[in-house]
Design an enzyme around this catalytic site. Structure first.
Site, PDB file in Angstrom:
ATOM      1  N   GLU A 187       0.807  -1.233   0.000  1.00 29.91           N
ATOM      2  CA  GLU A 187       0.000   0.000   0.000  1.00 29.91           C
ATOM      3  C   GLU A 187       0.838   1.281   0.000  1.00 29.91           C
ATOM      4  O   GLU A 187       0.606   2.211   0.775  1.00 29.91           O
ATOM      5  CB  GLU A 187      -0.968  -0.023   1.200  1.00 29.91           C
TER       6      GLU A 187
ATOM      7  N   GLU B 127      -5.886 -10.817  -1.287  1.00 35.20           N
ATOM      8  CA  GLU B 127      -6.686 -10.649  -0.056  1.00 35.20           C
ATOM      9  C   GLU B 127      -8.191 -10.567  -0.366  1.00 35.20           C
ATOM     10  O   GLU B 127      -8.930  -9.835   0.236  1.00 35.20           O
ATOM     11  CB  GLU B 127      -6.257  -9.374   0.684  1.00 35.20           C
TER      12      GLU B 127
END
Ligand code: G3I
Length: 389
Positions: free
Chosen positions: A182, A298
């Protein structure tokens, strides 16, 4: 997204569904409106999501040269044997949900605690599962001492020591590492689209390349992944994120950085029909053109704004999985699909994205008693229909 009118067939189906659930006329109309509004690209309510046979997700994925697995919550490892058994049956790869993050691994500046990670690695080994690491560099899950004692003078040494020690500890036992997680956030306003994290502030934008080079040196066998989220939808944020991630990957590749794959987290939504198959497919093709593999790392479906009715909600969640995977698995560079958890009994969404009606969330392939749900069927069908790798 154009809303499809309710066809006679669908109306009948909904009426019978509503009748079964003993709803009044207004509630039926409300369900029609709601169902029609949220059917998105796929008419979820009429799909039967039927699958052939009883093979596990692990075996259906493997039959097409794909790897399926999930995140494993530390809390379940020693306390929930039934979950562990279901996990070993359905999965071919395990990623620890949180115990390989700085906060869990580094209780003090001069101490690494590998006990939980080693237990997970042993469970994976004993059950013939691949093991993936998450994550070496992230702006979250940092220990308190990080904020207190890491500065621009010592950050490089501390980062390199962390990667060398952690990647070295599991060298030869890891399928892949989420090296950096991220790092992109266009709304932070930087021309390079990077997120203004402590790593960026202390070490500059080169921290990403530094991390990948250190990981490659510590374990030349591991697949090194850049992992990010909110890349899935045709929204302003999704479009700017995909552009920024692609440019980051291009810069890293141009410098010869040892990066091998993009991880797309795929925390999916069904309450906002912004799914644009063509845009997603084009992004995947652009990433693959950089000679990178792609992992869906995910995947889950947030159901907090979906109807409380379990039949309807399960159909909508399953449709989100099937719509998404049917596009993603067309890309040959996609090598693995992991869900962020396997059972509704253990999902971060219970705590982070709870339903306002307090109904238990139902985002994952297995329910809280480890029974296969329509979401499981949808993922199974996607693997069955995927092109062979
Ligand atoms: O292990 C401690 C426990 O000892 C302590 O008693 C308890 C007190 O609250 O905290 C426990 O640690 C928690 C940890 O999960 C393990 O359960 C942390 O508080 C909690 O913040 C942590 O949340 C995880 C979160 O990442 C932050 O690390 C979630 O479970 C996990 O699902 C979530 O996963 C992230 C991915 O890493 C990156 N992508 C987004 C995804 C969802 O946010």
């Amino acid at each position: 997204m154009p809303h499809k009118p309710l066809t006679p067939g669908r109306r009948t189906f909904l009426l019978s569904l509503a009748a079964l659930s003993g709803m009044g006329a207004f509630a039926i109309a409300d369900k029609f409106r709601y169902a029609n509004r949220y059917l998105g690209a796929t008419d979820a309510l009429e799909k039967d999501f039927s699958v052939v046979g009883n093979a596990s997700l692990r075996d259906r994925a493997a039959a097409k040269g794909l790897i399926y697995g999930a995140a494993f919550p530390h809390v379940a490892l020693s306390s929930d044997r039934a979950f562990a058994a279901a996990f070993a049956q359905e999965c071919a790869i395990l990623v620890p949900e949180s115990i390989l993050k700085w906060k869990a691994l580094r209780p003090e500046p001069n101490r690494f605690d590998f006990a939980a990670g080693d237990l997970m690695a042993k469970f994976a080994r004993n059950h013939g599962l691949l093991f993936r690491g998450h994550t070496l560099v992230w702006h979250e899950a940092l220990p308190q001492w990080f904020q207190e004692s890491v500065n621009s003078q010592n950050v490089r040494r501390i980062l390199l020591e962390h990667i060398k020690t952690v990647v070295g500890h599991y060298a030869g036992k890891i399928h892949s590492w989420d090296v950096v997680n991220e790092a992109v956030l266009p709304k932070d306003g930087r021309p390079d689209g990077l997120r203004n994290t402590p790593w960026l502030q202390l070490l500059g934008p080169d921290y990403i390349e530094i991390a990948f080079r250190a990981a490659a040196e510590a374990d030349p066998q591991a697949l090194l992944v850049y992992n990010d989220h909110w890349l899935d939808y045709d929204t302003n944020e999704g479009n700017t994120r995909r552009t920024a991630v692609l440019k980051l990957l291009e810069r890293l590749k141009a410098k010869g950085t040892p990066i091998h794959a993009l991880g797309i987290q795929a925390h999916l939504l069904r309450d906002k029909p912004y799914f644009n198959p063509a845009k997603l497919r084009s992004f995947l093709r652009d990433v693959a053109s950089l000679d990178l593999k792609i992992l869906i790392t995910e995947m889950d479906v947030t159901d907090k704004k979906l109807p409380v009715d379990v039949t309807l909600r399960d159909h909508l969640v399953a449709a989100a999985y099937e719509d998404y995977l049917s596009v993603v698995l067309e890309e040959p560079a996609v090598i693995a699909v992991l869900t962020w958890g396997l059972s509704d009994r253990y999902t971060w969404l219970s705590q982070d994205e709870p339903r306002s009606d307090k109904a238990p969330v139902r985002p994952l392939p297995l329910d809280a008693q480890f029974r296969r749900k329509l979401a499981w069927n949808a993922i199974a069908r996607a693997f069955d229909q995927a092109p062979m790798r």
